[in-house]
Enzyme design. Structure first.
Site, PDB file in Angstrom:
ATOM      1  N   ASP A  29       0.734  -1.151  -0.285  1.00 28.51           N
ATOM      2  CA  ASP A  29      -0.264  -0.079  -0.168  1.00 28.51           C
ATOM      3  C   ASP A  29       0.616   1.048  -0.097  1.00 28.51           C
ATOM      4  O   ASP A  29       1.937   1.032   0.040  1.00 28.51           O
ATOM      5  CB  ASP A  29      -0.413  -0.294   0.851  1.00 28.51           C
ATOM      6  CG  ASP A  29      -1.980   1.311   1.011  1.00 28.51           C
ATOM      7  OD1 ASP A  29      -2.543   1.054  -0.375  1.00 28.51           O
ATOM      8  OD2 ASP A  29      -2.350   0.753   1.911  1.00 28.51           O
ATOM      9  N   ASN A  77     -11.205  -2.157  -5.266  1.00 27.97           N
ATOM     10  CA  ASN A  77     -10.008  -1.971  -5.970  1.00 27.97           C
ATOM     11  C   ASN A  77     -10.773  -1.370  -7.771  1.00 27.97           C
ATOM     12  O   ASN A  77     -10.713  -0.046  -7.856  1.00 27.97           O
ATOM     13  CB  ASN A  77      -8.715  -2.182  -6.508  1.00 27.97           C
ATOM     14  CG  ASN A  77      -7.560  -1.869  -5.445  1.00 27.97           C
ATOM     15  OD1 ASN A  77      -7.064  -3.288  -4.974  1.00 27.97           O
ATOM     16  ND2 ASN A  77      -7.746  -0.848  -3.784  1.00 27.97           N
TER      17      ASN A  77
END
Ligand code: IPE
Ligand code: IPE
Ligand code: MG
Length: 257
Positions: A29, A77
């Site tokens: 991330d 996502n």
């Protein structure tokens, strides 16, 4: 000496080779914020993230860690702007094509977990080819979670088990943890011992909900593109200081009998 063996770097001397995690999972991330900090488009953060992942994969080989799983794209996502989603899908395909020969040279066995059938067809075929080509490689077992969601994985397992019950292949009383495990995308792979999340977020964002039950969690503020060997070394040092009890007591905590 081959070019490859020259690049092989030894395990740092402060790490105990007998207590390394056998499977490291990572939530990669912070690509976007890494780029933002530099006034660059998010896409460049994702590209740099690929370089970091490649180095981590090599590092696992060099340091004797047999399995690595990386979270590349979650079921959530898809909610990002279309341009970013399309960029990522194209990037995955491009990287897979470009890296195939090197994965073969480095004896990596790559597999993908997630709802792969919903990925673009061209990416699906690239994935199938890469998995097929590397399936007998005995080196690092490298799993890429793409269009992966822990909840989705559990629900699809339940659906498959229900179907097996309906068809008379499984009796309800046969359903236990071992059987359930066989219906997960990750079947046949050990559970992660260590989960690394970069960029400081203290959550697991729907990653390997079943498999992470007893993983040690390590969070670093470092953004993924900056996650290098030194950062991995710190994570492993922290891991080796952990006391993994699995719900039991350490011998030193047990009352004398
Ligand atoms: C992780 O980086 C990569 C993917 C989720 C594909 P992000 O894109 O989430 O980066 P941040 O969190 O916005 O910085
Ligand atoms: C998790 O990161 C997914 C991947 C790294 C592929 P996200 O950036 O999507 O997670 P949230 O939104 O911060 O929870
Ligand atoms: Mg993020």
């Amino acid at each position: 000496m081959t070019a490859e063996s020259r690049t092989l770097q030894q395990l740092p001397s402060d790490l105990d080779p007998s207590r390394l995690p056998q499977h490291v999972a990572t939530i990669m991330d912070g690509n976007g914020r890494w780029a933002l900090q530099r006034g660059l488009p998010r896409a460049l953060g994702h590209r740099k993230g690929v370089v970091a992942l490649k180095d981590l994969l090599r590092c696992c080989r060099d340091w004797g860690i047999p399995a690595l799983t990386a979270y590349a794209f979650s079921t959530e996502n898809w909610g990002r702007p279309l341009a970013e989603v399309e960029f990522l899908m194209a990037l995955f395909e491009q990287v897979l094509r470009r890296e195939r020969a090197e994965m073969m040279r480095e004896n990596v066995c790559i597999r993908f977990v997630g709802n792969l059938a919903a990925l673009p067809a061209s990416l699906q075929s690239e994935i199938a080819e890469a998995m097929d080509a590397t399936q007998d490689n005995s080196g690092t077992r490298f799993t890429v979670a793409t269009n992966y969601g822990g909840r989705q994985e559990i629900v699809q397992a339940c659906r498959a088990i229900a179907r097996a019950v309906e068809q008379g292949h499984v009796a309800p009383d046969d359903i236990d943890e071992n059987l359930f495990e066989r219906y997960l995308y990750t079947t046949g792979t050990s559970h992660p011992d260590l989960l690394i999340r970069t960029s400081g977020e203290l959550r697991i964002s729907n990653f390997m909900l079943w498999q992470l039950a007893y993983a040690e969690i390590y969070v670093t503020e470092t953004f993924w593109p900056d996650f290098n060997r030194a950062a991995f070394h710190s994570a492993l040092r922290a891991y080796q200081r952990r006391d993994r009890r699995f719900g039991k007591l350490q011998p030193s905590q047990s009352p004398p009998t």
